[in-house]
Design a protein around this motif. Sequence first.
Motif, short mmCIF file in Angstrom:
data_model
loop_
_atom_site.label_atom_id
_atom_site.label_comp_id
_atom_site.label_asym_id
_atom_site.label_seq_id
_atom_site.Cartn_x
_atom_site.Cartn_y
_atom_site.Cartn_z
N TYR A 432 32.93 48.98 33.30
CA TYR A 432 33.52 50.12 32.59
C TYR A 432 33.78 51.29 33.53
N LEU A 433 32.82 51.59 34.42
CA LEU A 433 33.06 52.65 35.41
C LEU A 433 34.27 52.31 36.28
N SER A 434 34.39 51.04 36.62
CA SER A 434 35.53 50.62 37.45
C SER A 434 36.84 50.84 36.74
N SER A 435 36.87 50.61 35.42
CA SER A 435 38.10 50.78 34.67
C SER A 435 38.50 52.25 34.56
N LEU A 436 37.55 53.17 34.73
CA LEU A 436 37.83 54.60 34.63
C LEU A 436 38.28 55.20 35.95
N THR A 437 38.15 54.45 37.03
CA THR A 437 38.36 54.99 38.38
C THR A 437 39.81 54.84 38.82
N ASN A 438 40.34 55.91 39.39
CA ASN A 438 41.69 55.91 39.96
C ASN A 438 41.63 55.32 41.36
N LEU A 439 42.47 54.31 41.64
CA LEU A 439 42.45 53.66 42.95
C LEU A 439 42.77 54.64 44.07
N LYS A 440 43.47 55.71 43.75
CA LYS A 440 43.78 56.70 44.78
C LYS A 440 42.51 57.35 45.33
N PHE A 441 41.50 57.50 44.45
CA PHE A 441 40.23 58.12 44.84
C PHE A 441 39.07 57.19 44.51
N SER A 442 39.24 55.89 44.76
CA SER A 442 38.26 54.91 44.30
C SER A 442 36.87 55.16 44.86
N ALA A 443 36.77 55.47 46.16
CA ALA A 443 35.45 55.70 46.75
C ALA A 443 34.79 56.94 46.17
#
Length: 510
Positions: A432-443
Amino acid sequence: MSRKTWRAALAAYASPSTLVLLLLGFAAGLPYMLVFSTLSVWLREAGVARETIGYASLIGLAYAFKWVWSPLLDQWRLPLLGGMGRRRSWLLLSQILVVIGLIGMGLCDPQKHLSWLIALAVLVAFASATQDIAVDAYRLEIADDQRQAALAASYMAGYRVAALLATAGALFFAEWFGSTGFSYLHKAWTGTYVLFGLIMLPALFTTLVMREPPVPLRTQLSAARYGLGHQLASVFVLIILLVSVPASFTQMYNTDWASVVIGTASPLDLVMEDRAFLRLMLYGLLTWACLSSMGRRGLAPVLTPVNDFIHRYRWQALLLLGLIATYRMSDTVMGVMANVFYIDQGFTKDEIASVSKIFGLIMTLVGAGVGGLLIVRFGILPILFIGGAASAATNLLFVMLADMGPNLQMLIVTISLDNFSSGLATSAFVAYLSSLTNLKFSATQYALLSSIMLLLPRLMGGYSGVMVEKFGYHNFFLITALLGVPTLILIALQWRLESGPNKLEPVEKP
């Protein structure tokens, strides 16, 4: 959300990425334990004072505040190694530093070179925390949201096996090489830490051969908006603020304001004689200097990913942050007192170790694997709800165990089901946290969200001993079970928002 067949769900574990995450999880779990529990045993066996060992545990702050330097991994490409890609290059650098640090630790005798040993342990902790940031970002970028739970389960399996090897295994090797509690031998610990440094080499090979995530160049360039100098200044300012702001409140509390109010001292006396007031002025000056010299733009490398999250989810971001902050509340607060409870119940150390190491590890891995499978089959939110409910409900088993005394069969059932639910909930929550994360700022975003996940539960966990003293174990476990109810309400609200006809769609992730 469309459902997939069981064959498609099982296929999530058959990809090469699953093996890569298994090996990276192993590489993450190994150094973490070697600079904490295993290091403390080594220091104590070498005759280091308990107070010093306690101070050495502050090395763990590297993991608690890894989000501070996480923007560097999103926004700055390493020289020389940068040709490997922004994820693989940071992974390779951090793993090389871990290997060097572990071997260097082994060569330092704490009876003669304690300062060097601690310094190298700090290096390992920071390199290991950086590796964690890079692994999380890599995982987010190589698969879609539905496969994240399977990858997280694979990562968890490698991590748990490494943690077991770096604790019980490391103690076995040190004993086998000749160092015991009765006869300390530095060479034995040298061999142990050098061996574990070499065990990190498969992770290095994995980093060299695995593929770089196919993130569009436009996404990478749009994230890299700030120069290295700007980013390092931002990290420096954040570190000063993280120290000076809490310290200011502490010194404000310790200042003798009452003497000024009642007239027994003047404000000048505070300046001349009250050291707490002088420290307050110093920390306040540092805070003002950082904020005024850098301003909002100075913290932009960290604030930009936060603003992006709020912009995409708008008012719903408050609901999401509440869900994230409370999801692991029930089992985390309970877990602080779990081992103390086992001892107080009358279980032997051998019983606790064997049950928690064998049944606990197996059931955690099984729970994580089942969670990854169910999420691919049914979606994230249903399993997130089930994981949260199971984590809270299994605390009721501890209520029953508290009333039964040292019943070994009940202990096995309790730890097995508790660890199964923990593995299930963790895999669902990571997805779920992964689904909320923008790949532009993934780290950066994932590091921030995962830090929020542990902040409130750890703060409440600090009062778990007080709760046990006041209410007893029976009521304490009942209270921790009830702590899971608000999370279930928040998940239900979010589920309704995402499935309702008037659901609020987040702004598209670039």
